[in-house]
Design an enzyme around this catalytic site. Structure first.
Site, PDB file in Angstrom:
ATOM      1  N   ASP A 198       8.292   3.434  -8.007  1.00 27.93           N
ATOM      2  CA  ASP A 198       8.470   2.099  -7.418  1.00 27.93           C
ATOM      3  C   ASP A 198       9.361   2.161  -6.177  1.00 27.93           C
ATOM      4  O   ASP A 198      10.235   3.018  -6.068  1.00 27.93           O
ATOM      5  CB  ASP A 198       9.084   1.163  -8.474  1.00 27.93           C
ATOM      6  CG  ASP A 198       8.961  -0.301  -8.074  1.00 27.93           C
ATOM      7  OD1 ASP A 198       8.062  -0.642  -7.277  1.00 27.93           O
ATOM      8  OD2 ASP A 198       9.782  -1.108  -8.566  1.00 27.93           O
ATOM      9  N   SER A 240      -2.111  -2.845 -14.200  1.00 25.17           N
ATOM     10  CA  SER A 240      -3.088  -3.923 -14.451  1.00 25.17           C
ATOM     11  C   SER A 240      -2.750  -5.147 -13.609  1.00 25.17           C
ATOM     12  O   SER A 240      -3.636  -5.862 -13.152  1.00 25.17           O
ATOM     13  CB  SER A 240      -3.035  -4.366 -15.916  1.00 25.17           C
ATOM     14  OG  SER A 240      -3.143  -3.286 -16.795  1.00 25.17           O
ATOM     15  N   ASN A 300      -1.060  -5.102 -10.723  1.00 23.40           N
ATOM     16  CA  ASN A 300      -1.091  -4.864  -9.275  1.00 23.40           C
ATOM     17  C   ASN A 300      -2.390  -5.368  -8.633  1.00 23.40           C
ATOM     18  O   ASN A 300      -2.449  -5.538  -7.410  1.00 23.40           O
ATOM     19  CB  ASN A 300      -0.862  -3.385  -8.946  1.00 23.40           C
ATOM     20  CG  ASN A 300       0.561  -2.903  -9.182  1.00 23.40           C
ATOM     21  OD1 ASN A 300       0.790  -1.735  -9.490  1.00 23.40           O
ATOM     22  ND2 ASN A 300       1.553  -3.786  -9.040  1.00 23.40           N
ATOM     23  N   ARG A 324      -2.092  -8.335  -6.190  1.00 19.40           N
ATOM     24  CA  ARG A 324      -1.558  -8.235  -4.818  1.00 19.40           C
ATOM     25  C   ARG A 324      -2.630  -8.650  -3.800  1.00 19.40           C
ATOM     26  O   ARG A 324      -3.812  -8.702  -4.143  1.00 19.40           O
ATOM     27  CB  ARG A 324      -1.085  -6.803  -4.551  1.00 19.40           C
ATOM     28  CG  ARG A 324       0.114  -6.454  -5.415  1.00 19.40           C
ATOM     29  CD  ARG A 324       0.764  -5.166  -4.993  1.00 19.40           C
ATOM     30  NE  ARG A 324       1.916  -4.898  -5.854  1.00 19.40           N
ATOM     31  CZ  ARG A 324       2.825  -3.970  -5.629  1.00 19.40           C
ATOM     32  NH1 ARG A 324       2.731  -3.208  -4.567  1.00 19.40           N
ATOM     33  NH2 ARG A 324       3.823  -3.805  -6.461  1.00 19.40           N
TER      34      ARG A 324
HETATM   35  C1  IPE Z   1       5.270  -1.046 -11.405  1.00 22.34           C
HETATM   36  O1  IPE Z   1       5.810  -1.478 -10.187  1.00 22.34           O
HETATM   37  C2  IPE Z   1       3.899  -0.472 -11.215  1.00 22.34           C
HETATM   38  C3  IPE Z   1       3.813   0.734 -10.417  1.00 22.34           C
HETATM   39  C4  IPE Z   1       4.783   1.382  -9.839  1.00 22.34           C
HETATM   40  C5  IPE Z   1       2.495   1.284 -10.307  1.00 22.34           C
HETATM   41  P1  IPE Z   1       5.710  -3.006  -9.717  1.00 22.34           P
HETATM   42  O2  IPE Z   1       6.333  -3.061  -8.390  1.00 22.34           O
HETATM   43  O3  IPE Z   1       4.305  -3.472  -9.827  1.00 22.34           O
HETATM   44  O4  IPE Z   1       6.575  -3.745 -10.834  1.00 22.34           O
HETATM   45  P2  IPE Z   1       7.331  -5.136 -10.808  1.00 22.34           P
HETATM   46  O5  IPE Z   1       6.334  -6.161 -10.307  1.00 22.34           O
HETATM   47  O6  IPE Z   1       8.491  -4.995  -9.877  1.00 22.34           O
HETATM   48  O7  IPE Z   1       7.765  -5.342 -12.219  1.00 22.34           O
HETATM   49  C1  IPE Z   2       5.180   0.998  -5.934  1.00 22.42           C
HETATM   50  O1  IPE Z   2       5.795   0.455  -4.829  1.00 22.42           O
HETATM   51  C2  IPE Z   2       3.719   1.275  -5.710  1.00 22.42           C
HETATM   52  C3  IPE Z   2       2.811   0.341  -6.415  1.00 22.42           C
HETATM   53  C4  IPE Z   2       3.183  -0.578  -7.259  1.00 22.42           C
HETATM   54  C5  IPE Z   2       1.412   0.485  -6.142  1.00 22.42           C
HETATM   55  P1  IPE Z   2       5.796  -1.103  -4.544  1.00 22.42           P
HETATM   56  O2  IPE Z   2       4.606  -1.426  -3.708  1.00 22.42           O
HETATM   57  O3  IPE Z   2       5.901  -1.884  -5.791  1.00 22.42           O
HETATM   58  O4  IPE Z   2       7.119  -1.236  -3.672  1.00 22.42           O
HETATM   59  P2  IPE Z   2       8.217  -2.367  -3.768  1.00 22.42           P
HETATM   60  O5  IPE Z   2       8.613  -2.509  -5.191  1.00 22.42           O
HETATM   61  O6  IPE Z   2       7.566  -3.603  -3.222  1.00 22.42           O
HETATM   62  O7  IPE Z   2       9.317  -1.866  -2.901  1.00 22.42           O
HETATM   63 MG    MG Z   3       7.471  -2.582  -6.868  1.00 19.99          MG
END
Ligand code: IPE
Ligand code: IPE
Ligand code: MG
Length: 248
Positions: free
Chosen positions: A17, A63, A65, A68
């Protein structure tokens, strides 16, 4: 007394993350953060394989994501496809077996085919298993396991009485591997975000504020070292007492 060997986790599971925040910090669009994150994947894989970890599971896309913006989702799918194409040969050369877990039916046909061929290419490798969790959710995993058991009961292949923790545990993803010993989440959030809910019951949890694109070999090594100092008790008394049978 002889020096004891470092305790290496058999299975490491990572929530990668912080890509978006890394990009913001660098004044770049979010997709640059995801690109930079792909390099960290290579370092984590190499460090774990060198340390003697048997399995590494990386959470690449949850699931949730799918919620987005469409442009980010399609960019992530395209990146996944490109990284598979680019890295499969290298993984194969390094003795790493690739496996993709999650609701793959939601992927494009093209991506489904690429996942299958990368798995096929690397299926004979035994040095380390690399699992990519994509379109994966812990609740999805438990639900698909329950559905499988229910189907078996309906088909007369098993009795209702035979359904217990062990039976369910045999249907969740990665049931053939030991459950994760070490969980790592980068990016500073201290939550599970629907990762391997069933499998993480007794996993050691390591949270770091380092954003995933900055998580390099040294960072990975620091997490492995932290793990080697944990005392795991699994509900028993650990070192301080004589525990009964572990399954009691
Ligand atoms: C968790 O990260 C999922 C992945 C890294 C693939 P998210 O960024 O989606 O999680 P939340 O929304 O901060 O809980
Ligand atoms: C993790 O990075 C990758 C995925 C969840 C696909 P994020 O895209 O969640 O990055 P932040 O949390 O917004 O910084
Ligand atoms: Mg994230």
């Amino acid at each position: 007394m002889s020096e004891s060997l470092p305790i290496v986790p058999r299975h490491v599971a990572i929530i990668m993350d912080g890509n978006g925040r890394w990009a913001a910090q660098h004044g770049e669009p979010r997709h640059q953060g995801h690109r930079a994150g792909a390099e960290s994947v290579r370092q984590a894989v190499e460090t774990c394989a060198r340390a003697g970890v048997d399995a590494l599971t990386l959470f690449a896309f949850s699931s949730e994501n799918w919620r987005r913006p469409a442009a980010e989702v399609s960019m992530l799918m395209e990146l996944f496809l490109r990284v598979l194409d680019r890295e499969s040969e290298r993984l194969n050369r390094n003795g790493i077996r690739l496996n993709v877990i999650g609701d793959r039916e939601r992927f494009s046909q093209r991506l489904q085919q690429r996942c299958a061929s990368a798995e096929q290419l690397t299926q004979g490798n035994a040095r380390m298993q690399l699992n990519i969790a994509a379109s994966y959710g812990g609740r999805w995993d438990i639900a698909q396991a329950a559905r499988q058991l229910a189907a078996d009961v309906a088909a007369g292949k098993r009795s209702l009485e035979s359904i217990d923790e062990a039976a369910l545990g045999e249907q969740v993803c990665l049931h053939h591997l030991p459950e994760p010993d070490l969980f790592v989440r980068t990016g500073g959030e201290q939550r599970i975000s629907n990762f391997m809910l069933w499998q993480l019951a007794y996993t050691e949890l390591y949270f770091t504020p380092v954003l995933w694109p900055d998580f390099d070999s040294d960072q990975m090594q620091a997490a492995l070292t932290w793990f080697s100092q944990r005392e795991r008790r699994f509900g028993g008394l650990g070192h301080s007492g004589e525990d009964a049978h572990p399954d009691a």
